[in-house]
Design an enzyme around this catalytic site. Structure first.
Site, PDB file in Angstrom:
ATOM      1  CG  ASN A   1      -1.798   1.235   1.296  1.00 39.22           C
ATOM      2  OD1 ASN A   1      -1.349   2.329   0.988  1.00 39.22           O
ATOM      3  ND2 ASN A   1      -3.050   1.049   1.683  1.00 39.22           N
TER       4      ASN A   1
ATOM      5  CD  GLU B   1      -4.726   4.338   1.096  1.00 41.02           C
ATOM      6  OE1 GLU B   1      -4.262   3.855   2.132  1.00 41.02           O
ATOM      7  OE2 GLU B   1      -5.194   5.487   1.031  1.00 41.02           O
TER       8      GLU B   1
ATOM      9  CG  ASP C   1      -4.728  -2.019   3.173  1.00 40.82           C
ATOM     10  OD1 ASP C   1      -5.109  -2.696   4.148  1.00 40.82           O
ATOM     11  OD2 ASP C   1      -4.618  -0.768   3.206  1.00 40.82           O
TER      12      ASP C   1
ATOM     13  CG  ASN D   1      -8.129  -0.942   5.456  1.00 41.50           C
ATOM     14  OD1 ASN D   1      -7.268  -0.499   6.217  1.00 41.50           O
ATOM     15  ND2 ASN D   1      -8.446  -0.337   4.321  1.00 41.50           N
TER      16      ASN D   1
ATOM     17  CG  ASP E   1      -0.861  -4.256   4.046  1.00 41.78           C
ATOM     18  OD1 ASP E   1      -1.418  -3.677   3.103  1.00 41.78           O
ATOM     19  OD2 ASP E   1      -0.547  -3.682   5.118  1.00 41.78           O
TER      20      ASP E   1
ATOM     21  CG  ASP F   1       0.166   5.004   6.168  1.00 39.77           C
ATOM     22  OD1 ASP F   1       0.219   4.521   5.026  1.00 39.77           O
ATOM     23  OD2 ASP F   1      -0.812   5.656   6.585  1.00 39.77           O
ATOM     24  CG  HIS F   2       0.038   0.183   4.486  1.00 34.62           C
ATOM     25  ND1 HIS F   2      -0.810  -0.851   4.783  1.00 34.62           N
ATOM     26  CD2 HIS F   2      -0.717   1.314   4.553  1.00 34.62           C
ATOM     27  CE1 HIS F   2      -2.025  -0.382   5.005  1.00 34.62           C
ATOM     28  NE2 HIS F   2      -1.997   0.941   4.874  1.00 34.62           N
TER      29      HIS F   2
END
Lengths: 259, 259
Positions: free
Chosen positions: B7, B34, B147, B149, B218, B247-248
């Site tokens: 991501n 993303e 991802d 989530n 993930d 941030d991933h």
DNA sequence: GGTGTATGGG
DNA sequence: CCCATACACC
């Protein structure tokens, strides 16, 4: 003594460029314009780490001026241009460094012409003249330095006819600049290179730098007391070509003070 | 065959990081989430120059998924998750690469809980289950990757009690994920490291990465057909520590396909 | 084109 | 905190 001016167009976004240029250029005194940062966001730690002390007058979003000095004490005299207490734009800061008065300015752009912004520019120049005439009268060692947003003559613009109604080149503005000089100030860069094409600003748009479609806006004026000490000067044009550079290039002079 | 998911949180802002990671990691297949870029802004030239071909489904501002492949032809099968023609969010793209079905997804975040966004997440998982159950039934070589989530279990979050009412960890979501797995999918990273604390996301705020306050979001799920070919896998955690990183962190497996 | 601001999203 | 957007200004 090397003295420079650089309109950074955002001190925070430009910090890496500024530091690189300081390192390569090693000026003793630097005047900065268009900080575009509030007072508390000035990166004083990084400036200190580069060997400079500084005074600055910030403002949210717009304007903002600073004076940096390497090894000389800075004594702040004014942090606004006298003559209008209502004027809250951060465009002027004045200091004494090594016994020389340094007037660092970011003169209003004045566009569009005609209009209130243009009127503000003319009245600002009047206030500047009032302030700086005094230094001549008193025969003080003084420098007016910064982004004047004034194209002094037709050789200072790549295509004069296109600029007739632009506030940077309007005849009223050029006349006001001439009136300033006539009091005794020396346009140091022009005096060193009377006939050369010298620009200090190239628009970000239309590949202006690649085409050398520039204008000369950033000036260093010397009071008669200092004029004879002018040794050399120039524009660090290559800096404008760096990745992520400002739209202005730094301008500098070498001054022999103790003549 | 090395297969990875990342991501990127903005493909344009992240391009230098992505290229550096591709160079160091050399995956054969990469699923990105993303993109946060419209279809025409995907930097396909730079991706090609790095040796990858790609398919992608962009969208202005939000979401966006892509599949990259080095040396394998990509045959696009779906560019949306079937089951809701009204759903215009770019969260799913499916392709066949080297005879394997790759389902690349960016599952809805679902916050705040409760609310329509949470409901959308649950219905999205239902649609995903419907689509992917088929691959199990047909005993196809297939991978669900991206991802999710979804924090699958309490060992996948640094402080489970704080997350009870977060859509990433809500019991309904974990159950839906379990139901997916029970059909036969293998959570490859968890199967390789049954008891280890493994995170793939650390918030930008509050120095979450420095404190290792992470979560595992993930995932790479393998159909039974492929499960026995799983050789190794991991999280490229150090990439999260790079300057200007997402941030991933990227997650990858090595798959021995021709068993 | 490249600063800055503000807001939405995560 | 760091994307994205839209807007003001130069």
């Amino acid at each position: 003594m090397k003295i420079a001016t650089y309109n950074v167009n955002g001190i925070r976004a430009r910090l890496p460029i500024l530091l690189q240029w300081l390192k390569e250029s090693q000026p003793d005194i630097v005047c900065l314009q268009e900080l575009k940062a509030p007072q508390e966001s000035f990166p004083i730690e990084e400036i200190n780490a580069a060997g400079y002390n500084a005074i600055w007058h910030g403002q949210k979003s717009w304007n903002g001026v600073a004076i940096l000095s390497k090894g000389y004490e800075i004594t702040e005299v004014q942090r606004a241009l006298p003559g209008d207490p209502e004027d809250i734009q951060s465009r002027y800061i004045e200091a004494i460094i090594d016994q020389v008065v340094i007037c660092c300015l970011y003169l209003p752009n004045g566009n569009p012409y005609p209009g209130p912004k243009f009127d503000y520019k003319l009245s600002w120049i009047k206030r500047l003249k009032k302030r700086t005439d005094e230094f001549i009268t008193m025969d003080l060692p003084a420098i007016i330095i910064g982004d004047f947003n004034i194209i002094p003559t037709e050789i200072d613009v790549y295509k004069p006819e296109r600029w007739e109604n632009d506030a940077l080149y309007r005849i009223e503005v050029r006349k006001a600049y001439q009136a300033l000089l006539e009091k005794g100030w020396l346009d140091s860069i022009r005096s060193l290179f009377p006939d050369e094409i010298i620009y200090t600003f190239w628009d970000y748009l239309y590949k202006a730098y690649d085409r050398n479609a520039g204008i000369r806006l950033d000036h260093i004026l010397l009071s008669p007391y200092l004029a004879s000490g002018l040794k050399s000067g120039g524009v660090d044009k290559h800096v404008r070509g760096w990745e992520k550079s400002s739209d202005h290039a730094p301008v500098w002079i070498e001054l022999e003070k103790d003549k």
